[in-house]
Enzyme design. Structure first.
Site, PDB file in Angstrom:
ATOM      1  N   HIS A   1      22.829 128.321  38.367  1.00 23.78           N
ATOM      2  CA  HIS A   1      21.969 127.585  37.429  1.00 23.78           C
ATOM      3  C   HIS A   1      21.166 126.456  38.088  1.00 23.78           C
ATOM      4  O   HIS A   1      21.016 125.375  37.523  1.00 23.78           O
ATOM      5  CB  HIS A   1      22.801 127.028  36.279  1.00 23.78           C
ATOM      6  CG  HIS A   1      23.308 128.071  35.329  1.00 23.78           C
ATOM      7  ND1 HIS A   1      22.629 129.242  35.067  1.00 23.78           N
ATOM      8  CD2 HIS A   1      24.431 128.109  34.548  1.00 23.78           C
ATOM      9  CE1 HIS A   1      23.303 129.960  34.179  1.00 23.78           C
ATOM     10  NE2 HIS A   1      24.400 129.295  33.850  1.00 23.78           N
TER      11      HIS A   1
ATOM     12  N   HIS B   1      19.955 127.596  27.641  1.00 22.89           N
ATOM     13  CA  HIS B   1      21.391 127.851  27.685  1.00 22.89           C
ATOM     14  C   HIS B   1      22.103 127.322  26.441  1.00 22.89           C
ATOM     15  O   HIS B   1      23.181 126.721  26.532  1.00 22.89           O
ATOM     16  CB  HIS B   1      21.983 127.220  28.948  1.00 22.89           C
ATOM     17  CG  HIS B   1      23.237 127.874  29.446  1.00 22.89           C
ATOM     18  ND1 HIS B   1      24.406 127.895  28.712  1.00 22.89           N
ATOM     19  CD2 HIS B   1      23.506 128.533  30.602  1.00 22.89           C
ATOM     20  CE1 HIS B   1      25.341 128.522  29.409  1.00 22.89           C
ATOM     21  NE2 HIS B   1      24.818 128.921  30.558  1.00 22.89           N
TER      22      HIS B   1
ATOM     23  N   GLU C   1      21.298 134.407  26.851  1.00 21.91           N
ATOM     24  CA  GLU C   1      20.294 133.785  27.702  1.00 21.91           C
ATOM     25  C   GLU C   1      19.290 134.837  28.191  1.00 21.91           C
ATOM     26  O   GLU C   1      19.633 135.697  28.993  1.00 21.91           O
ATOM     27  CB  GLU C   1      20.968 133.124  28.903  1.00 21.91           C
ATOM     28  CG  GLU C   1      22.103 132.177  28.561  1.00 21.91           C
ATOM     29  CD  GLU C   1      23.105 132.058  29.686  1.00 21.91           C
ATOM     30  OE1 GLU C   1      22.695 131.715  30.814  1.00 21.91           O
ATOM     31  OE2 GLU C   1      24.298 132.333  29.445  1.00 21.91           O
TER      32      GLU C   1
END
Length: 385
Positions: A145, A219, A350
């Protein structure tokens, strides 16, 4: 499809919209005059970062009374309040009510994630003959991420706006060359719009001065019964995908693309999330898989539909992205950094490109080059049944 933006019949902003500039001051609510009943945006202080940067909270309200709360720290969705079948509103987005929770370690609640969401194996990739090394913030082994200080941990510029379709915030951020190990100066825009049709539309654009991987997502953790209401095992989920990406024991794609048919990952028809969850051989047990969406990437099409039978709330997700990561909240453990949420108290859907794409030539490219525009759109539509 980096250089083009595609549109659909869904209410949209368009990737390169000229946004109406509106002046805002702290502690004031501005009713946008052209709408009756009026929509509004309120801005107020939300706190300060560890180095003293002022952070704000924006409360967006549409003509139906639906409320979206966002902060310019991490371009994070703080809350989204939508009605159930009886008209009672509840916040269906998990996170924190104060900035402190978002400043500390947390599982990316509501965040805008980048420069590359999901995982890159070993924190390494080779681009145009040069190897790049990124932060290995996923158990010390892989890049996750965007790294140690990803887009979820920076303060974005925020411009509230009014559009025909609703009210929103245009967030912008310059990710400088070398940030978290990535090449190129990347100018990123994330436009979040609360539409008059109870949709949260998210539109990402980016441009770079050097070739770099880009994979952006939102997210949010969802619980359509209301954040903190308990398990999401009874939510009914449909994912418009016939294939998925198998992963190894630490969730890195093997490079293969497999059929969902005959597996616990087959959500081509609505299934309760909990009906086969315990069949997933993972540690911790649960879903954390990338699904290859049907249809043409670059065009908005249905990706998923979720329903909470108890409240009647339904969320549809439509996107231009090629894939969808379904995560069932496996790592939530009831600790303060997870805001005391427990395992399976929420789920993520996502929209994104494939994980570890820079290391798999057979995956759709995530490399953005100078002169191109990265452009992806996702719409979360809420209603009741």
């Amino acid at each position: 499809m980096h250089a083009m933006c595609f549109h659909s019949m869904l209410p949209r902003l368009g990737c390169l919209l000229a946004l109406a500039a509106v002046g805002f001051q702290n502690n004031d609510t501005y009713a946008l005059e052209s709408k009756k009943p009026a929509m509004s945006i309120e801005k107020r202080p939300f706190g300060k970062t560890a180095d003293g940067v002022q952070v704000d909270l924006y409360t967006l309200t549409n003509a139906k009374g639906t409320v979206l709360k966002m902060t310019n720290f991490g371009a994070i969705v703080v809350a989204l309040e939508v009605p159930d079948r009886e008209g009672k509103r509840a916040n269906v987005n998990m996170g924190f009510s104060t900035l402190d929770g978002f400043l500390g370690p947390n599982p990316y609640f509501g965040a805008t994630v980048g420069r590359f969401c999901n995982r890159i194996a070993g924190g390494k990739f080779t681009l145009d003959g040069k190897q790049y090394t990124l932060a290995t913030n996923d158990g010390g082994r892989h890049h996750l991420h965007g790294g140690t200080v990803g887009f979820n941990k920076v303060v974005w510029n925020a411009e509230p706006f009014e559009a025909k379709s609703g009210v929103g915030i245009k967030f912008t951020y310059l990710s400088k060359n070398g940030e978290e190990g990535y090449p190129g100066n990347l100018n990123v825009t994330a436009v979040y719009t609360l539409t008059s049709e109870n949709e949260m539309a998210v539109e990402f654009t980016a441009q770079t001065d050097a070739a770099t991987p880009v994979n952006l997502t939102n997210h949010c953790y969802w619980n359509l019964a209301g954040a903190g209401s308990g398990t999401i095992r009874n939510h009914e989920l449909m994912i418009a995908a016939d294939k998925y990406l198998p992963v190894d024991a630490v969730l890195i794609p093997t490079g293969k693309v497999a059929d969902v048919a005959g597996t616990a990952l087959d959500f081509t028809k609505p299934e309760k999330i909990g009906s086969r969850l315990d069949e997933i051989k993972a540690d911790p047990v649960g879903y954390d898989h990338c699904f290859v969406l049907r249809g043409e990437a670059g065009r908005v099409r249905l990706a998923a539909k979720v329903k909470d039978p108890a409240s009647g709330r339904v969320m549809e997700i439509h996107t231009t992205q090629p894939a969808l990561q379904f995560y069932s909240g496996n790592f939530l453990d009831g600790k303060p950094e997870n805001n005391n949420y427990r395992q399976y108290d929420g789920f993520c859907l996502e929209t994104q490109h494939y994980p570890d794409s820079p290391n798999h030539a057979n995956f759709p490219t995530t490399i953005l080059r100078p002169g191109e525009t990265f452009c992806q759109k996702t719409v979360h539509r809420f209603y009741t049944e």
